[in-house]
Motif scaffolding. Sequence first.
Motif, PDB file in Angstrom:
ATOM      1  N   LYS A 173       8.769  -6.616   7.907  1.00 12.10           N
ATOM      2  CA  LYS A 173       7.491  -6.679   8.632  1.00 12.10           C
ATOM      3  C   LYS A 173       6.531  -5.729   7.898  1.00 12.10           C
ATOM      4  CE  LYS A 173       9.408  -5.511  12.495  1.00 12.10           C
ATOM      5  NZ  LYS A 173       9.571  -5.130  13.933  1.00 12.10           N
ATOM      6  N   ILE A 174       5.835  -6.290   6.903  1.00  9.55           N
ATOM      7  CA  ILE A 174       5.113  -5.449   5.936  1.00  9.55           C
ATOM      8  C   ILE A 174       3.602  -5.610   6.065  1.00  9.55           C
ATOM      9  CG2 ILE A 174       4.772  -4.963   3.491  1.00  9.55           C
ATOM     10  CD1 ILE A 174       7.616  -5.908   2.973  1.00  9.55           C
ATOM     11  N   LEU A 175       2.918  -4.494   5.967  1.00 17.38           N
ATOM     12  CA  LEU A 175       1.461  -4.451   6.009  1.00 17.38           C
ATOM     13  C   LEU A 175       0.932  -3.855   4.709  1.00 17.38           C
ATOM     14  CD1 LEU A 175      -1.322  -4.475   7.585  1.00 17.38           C
ATOM     15  CD2 LEU A 175      -0.757  -2.110   8.252  1.00 17.38           C
ATOM     16  N   LYS A 191      -3.630  -8.165  -5.146  1.00 13.28           N
ATOM     17  CA  LYS A 191      -3.150  -9.432  -5.704  1.00 13.28           C
ATOM     18  C   LYS A 191      -1.706  -9.320  -6.188  1.00 13.28           C
ATOM     19  CE  LYS A 191      -7.750 -11.062  -7.028  1.00 13.28           C
ATOM     20  NZ  LYS A 191      -8.710 -11.317  -8.142  1.00 13.28           N
ATOM     21  N   GLY A 192      -1.368  -8.201  -6.817  1.00 10.44           N
ATOM     22  CA  GLY A 192       0.006  -7.997  -7.255  1.00 10.44           C
ATOM     23  C   GLY A 192       0.966  -7.931  -6.082  1.00 10.44           C
ATOM     24  N   PHE A 193       0.564  -7.232  -5.033  1.00 15.03           N
ATOM     25  CA  PHE A 193       1.399  -7.114  -3.837  1.00 15.03           C
ATOM     26  C   PHE A 193       1.593  -8.476  -3.185  1.00 15.03           C
ATOM     27  CE2 PHE A 193       2.383  -5.737   0.531  1.00 15.03           C
ATOM     28  CZ  PHE A 193       3.322  -4.748   0.271  1.00 15.03           C
ATOM     29  N   LEU A 194       0.514  -9.253  -3.084  1.00 13.72           N
ATOM     30  CA  LEU A 194       0.569 -10.582  -2.482  1.00 13.72           C
ATOM     31  C   LEU A 194       1.480 -11.514  -3.275  1.00 13.72           C
ATOM     32  CD1 LEU A 194      -0.444 -12.586  -0.357  1.00 13.72           C
ATOM     33  CD2 LEU A 194      -2.418 -13.041  -1.846  1.00 13.72           C
ATOM     34  N   ASP A 201       8.805 -15.504  -0.610  1.00 16.76           N
ATOM     35  CA  ASP A 201       8.467 -16.395   0.500  1.00 16.76           C
ATOM     36  C   ASP A 201       8.357 -15.624   1.808  1.00 16.76           C
ATOM     37  OD1 ASP A 201       7.785 -18.883   1.508  1.00 16.76           O
ATOM     38  OD2 ASP A 201       9.844 -19.383   2.077  1.00 16.76           O
ATOM     39  N   LEU A 202       7.682 -14.458   1.730  1.00 18.68           N
ATOM     40  CA  LEU A 202       7.544 -13.594   2.896  1.00 18.68           C
ATOM     41  C   LEU A 202       6.071 -13.496   3.296  1.00 18.68           C
ATOM     42  CD1 LEU A 202       9.265 -11.658   4.724  1.00 18.68           C
ATOM     43  CD2 LEU A 202       8.476  -9.798   3.240  1.00 18.68           C
TER      44      LEU A 202
END
Length: 333
Positions: A173-175, A191-194, A201-202
Motif C-alpha cells: 500500500k504505497i504512496l 515517472k521512474g517510481f510509476l 502491476d501494482l
Amino acid sequence: MANIREIAKRAGISIATVSRHLNNTGYVSEDAREKIQKVVDELNYTPNALARAMFTKNSKTIGLMVPNISNPFFNQMASVIEEYAKNKGYTLFLCNTDDDKEKEKTYLEVLQSHRVAGIIASRSQCEDEYANIDIPVVAFENHILDNIITISSDNYNGGRMAFDHLYEKGCRKILHIKGPEVFEATELRYKGFLDGARAKDLEIDFIEFQHDFQVKMLEEDINSMKDIVNYDGIFVFNDIAAATVMRALKKRGVSIPQEVQIIGFDNSFIGELLYPSLTTINQPIEALAYTIIELLIKIINGEGVLIEDYIMEVKLIERETTISLKDLDPASI
C-alpha cells in the motif's frame, strides 16, 4: 585609496605597463615588475574586481543561482561548488531565487552588470532571458535552452530504485508524495517510481505537494492528507519533505518503520540526523559540482564542450526508515 595612476607615478612606470602587470595581459620586464610590485606591497593595493573585469572581459566570478539556500541539499551543493570554483581561481556570487521568476530575472540583470564570467542556473524559470545574454551558462536539474548543457542526477532511475526498495521490503500500500509539477527533476523521479510500480502491476497512489521546502507550507500539505496513516510505504520527493512527513506521522502516533516505511531523495545531511535515520537516494554532490565547474570553465575559456545532458549515477542509501521488523533490535521496538 591607491589606484593604478598613483602606483605608476611612485614606481616611475607608465600606467599602461602597470595595467599589463596587474592584469597579466602582456609583456612587462622583470625590472618593471619588481618596481611595480614593491609599490603595490607598500600601498597594500587591491585591484578593483569590476574594473579588472571591464579590462580583461573576465571577472573570475561565477554566478550561482539556487532555488532555496535553506534546503539542505542546495546548501551543501553551493558549498562544494564554491570550493571547486575557488580551486580554479574563481569566486562565487550566490543568488537565492526562491523559485521566483521575477527574482531570478533581477539577479540575471545584477550578474550581467557585474560582468560575471559564467552562470550556473539551478531550476531556472527564465528561458527567454537566458536566450538574450552573452555569458556562458550551464544548467543544473532542468533544461533551459538547446544550446545550454544540463547537468543532473539520474532522477528517473532514482525513482525506480525507490519503488523497488519499498517493494522488496514488503510494502504494497504505497504512496508517492511528488514535488510541484514545474520541477523537472521531481517529475522524473515520479515517472521512474510509476514505471517501477507498473512493472510489478501494482496500483500506487500519488499526491502532489505545491511547495519545495518551507516547512509551514509542507505541513499544510500533509495536514490535508487524512488517510496518510493507511499506507505501509511512502516515497517523498526530497529529504526535507520526507522529514516533515515523518514528523506528521509521529504526531499521529504512527511508528516508523514498524507501521510505515519511508524513503526520501537527495541524501542531504538531515537524513542522518533524523530518528529513525532516513533511507534516501543519494545525489552525488561531489561529482555534480566537479562536472558543473569543469564544463563551465571550459566554456568560459572558449574550449569545445559537447552540448548534451550530463547525467550522474545515483544510489540507494539504506538507513532505519526502511529496515523491516526482523532486522530491528528488539530493544528499539
